[in-house]
Design an enzyme around this catalytic site. Sequence first.
Site, PDB file in Angstrom:
ATOM      1  N   ILE A 183      11.124  -6.996   9.488  1.00  0.00           N
ATOM      2  CA  ILE A 183      12.229  -6.029   9.644  1.00  0.00           C
ATOM      3  C   ILE A 183      11.854  -5.041  10.755  1.00  0.00           C
ATOM      4  CG2 ILE A 183      13.662  -4.313   8.484  1.00  0.00           C
ATOM      5  CD1 ILE A 183      13.970  -7.200   7.373  1.00  0.00           C
ATOM      6  N   GLY A 206      11.158  -2.700   5.431  1.00  0.00           N
ATOM      7  CA  GLY A 206      10.405  -3.962   5.461  1.00  0.00           C
ATOM      8  C   GLY A 206       9.911  -4.322   4.066  1.00  0.00           C
ATOM      9  N   HIS A 207       9.287  -3.362   3.395  1.00  0.00           N
ATOM     10  CA  HIS A 207       8.818  -3.598   2.018  1.00  0.00           C
ATOM     11  C   HIS A 207       9.998  -3.938   1.095  1.00  0.00           C
ATOM     12  CE1 HIS A 207       5.629  -0.597   3.424  1.00  0.00           C
ATOM     13  NE2 HIS A 207       4.892  -1.624   3.053  1.00  0.00           N
ATOM     14  N   MET A 266       0.837  -1.202   0.000  1.00  0.00           N
ATOM     15  CA  MET A 266       0.000   0.000   0.000  1.00  0.00           C
ATOM     16  C   MET A 266       0.877   1.259   0.000  1.00  0.00           C
ATOM     17  SD  MET A 266      -3.474  -0.887   1.993  1.00  0.00           S
ATOM     18  CE  MET A 266      -2.895  -0.586   3.649  1.00  0.00           C
ATOM     19  N   ASP A 299       2.452  -9.277   9.010  1.00  0.00           N
ATOM     20  CA  ASP A 299       0.991  -9.456   8.977  1.00  0.00           C
ATOM     21  C   ASP A 299       0.732 -10.958   8.902  1.00  0.00           C
ATOM     22  OD1 ASP A 299      -0.029  -6.494   8.422  1.00  0.00           O
ATOM     23  OD2 ASP A 299       1.807  -6.835   7.306  1.00  0.00           O
TER      24      ASP A 299
HETATM   25  P1  AMP Z   1       1.465  -2.915   3.462  1.00  0.00           P
HETATM   26  O1  AMP Z   1       2.035  -1.885   2.555  1.00  0.00           O
HETATM   27  O2  AMP Z   1       1.413  -2.506   4.898  1.00  0.00           O
HETATM   28  O3  AMP Z   1       0.160  -3.485   2.946  1.00  0.00           O
HETATM   29  O4  AMP Z   1       2.478  -4.132   3.450  1.00  0.00           O
HETATM   30  C1  AMP Z   1       2.869  -4.720   2.241  1.00  0.00           C
HETATM   31  C2  AMP Z   1       3.679  -5.950   2.554  1.00  0.00           C
HETATM   32  O5  AMP Z   1       4.836  -5.599   3.312  1.00  0.00           O
HETATM   33  C3  AMP Z   1       2.915  -6.986   3.393  1.00  0.00           C
HETATM   34  O6  AMP Z   1       3.198  -8.287   2.891  1.00  0.00           O
HETATM   35  C4  AMP Z   1       3.489  -6.776   4.770  1.00  0.00           C
HETATM   36  O7  AMP Z   1       3.425  -7.928   5.575  1.00  0.00           O
HETATM   37  C5  AMP Z   1       4.928  -6.428   4.445  1.00  0.00           C
HETATM   38  N1  AMP Z   1       5.579  -5.717   5.557  1.00  0.00           N
HETATM   39  C6  AMP Z   1       5.120  -4.604   6.176  1.00  0.00           C
HETATM   40  N2  AMP Z   1       5.949  -4.253   7.184  1.00  0.00           N
HETATM   41  C7  AMP Z   1       6.940  -5.187   7.203  1.00  0.00           C
HETATM   42  C8  AMP Z   1       8.095  -5.385   8.018  1.00  0.00           C
HETATM   43  N3  AMP Z   1       8.408  -4.562   9.023  1.00  0.00           N
HETATM   44  N4  AMP Z   1       8.899  -6.441   7.753  1.00  0.00           N
HETATM   45  C9  AMP Z   1       8.589  -7.289   6.725  1.00  0.00           C
HETATM   46  N5  AMP Z   1       7.519  -7.153   5.922  1.00  0.00           N
HETATM   47  C10 AMP Z   1       6.709  -6.116   6.158  1.00  0.00           C
END
Ligand code: AMP
Length: 259
Positions: free
Chosen positions: A176, A36-37, A30, A150
């Site tokens: 991360i 992390g991403h 998103m 998640d």
């Molecule tokens: P989001 O943009 O929050 O929908 O997350 C996109 C992807 O990044 C999802 O698969 C999340 O689980 C992953 N994600 C978000 N934060 C982290 C993190 N700190 N470490 C690893 N993956 C992450």
Amino acid sequence: MITVKNIAELNEILDEQRSNNKSIGFVPTMGALHQGHLSLIDIANQKSDFVVASIFVNPTQFAPNEDFDQYPRTEEQDAMLLEKVGADLLFLPTVNEIYAGGLHSDIKTGDAAMGLETDFRPDFFKGVVNVVDRLFSAVNPDVAVFGNKDYQQLQVIKQMVDETGRTTKIIGAPIIRDEHGLALSSRNAYLSQDEIKIAQSLNAILKEAALTDNFDQARDALRSKGFDKIDYIEKRWDRVLAAAWLGKTRLIDNVPAKN
Ligand code: AMP
């Protein structure tokens, strides 16, 4: 890195990659990207030849009282980061592109979606499987990488892929964290300096709870650190998972369970 906004153009580029025997990796996000991403992009690069990242703030996974409008949008910087880390294509669809045929979806969530998040965000996983199914139909990836951050979402998506007979391989990636153990999250941008200090205690309290199995004590510890409300702290699968509020910000995290 190529940036593409519509599915027709995306298909053209991916068809050409496939005709050259290139496997497709996919990382849906998103946006408001952080390390992390980017770690997911690294993994996708190791596991596939051509890496697609998407940025789409999905309206169907936000309840009316949630933060859809406030959700951070930093597209230009995100594109720079993705290019730097070696993504090949950025898919940036509009809401109309994804939901052209309407918001309805026949894709059902499985039992992985029961409890935990669903007790507090009843329609959240319906929105997640709706959008992931549409994104997978658009990209048709060989592998897709999701974060263990998640963790319940990852289980729900694995189950959805199994039940819909897709061949996409789902890979779970390590969480991360910052140097104090706080799991990186786009929503951390909402936190004040004082709240960040409190947020940084969550991971240690979860690790302690995983050792002792004493979740009442963990709830007390979170409250005494300054968390306002604890939605859940529970053991499921092989993890201890929690969601807790700091002011208007909801944080989630999880750690491996003791056994
Ligand atoms: P989001 O943009 O929050 O929908 O997350 C996109 C992807 O990044 C999802 O698969 C999340 O689980 C992953 N994600 C978000 N934060 C982290 C993190 N700190 N470490 C690893 N993956 C992450």
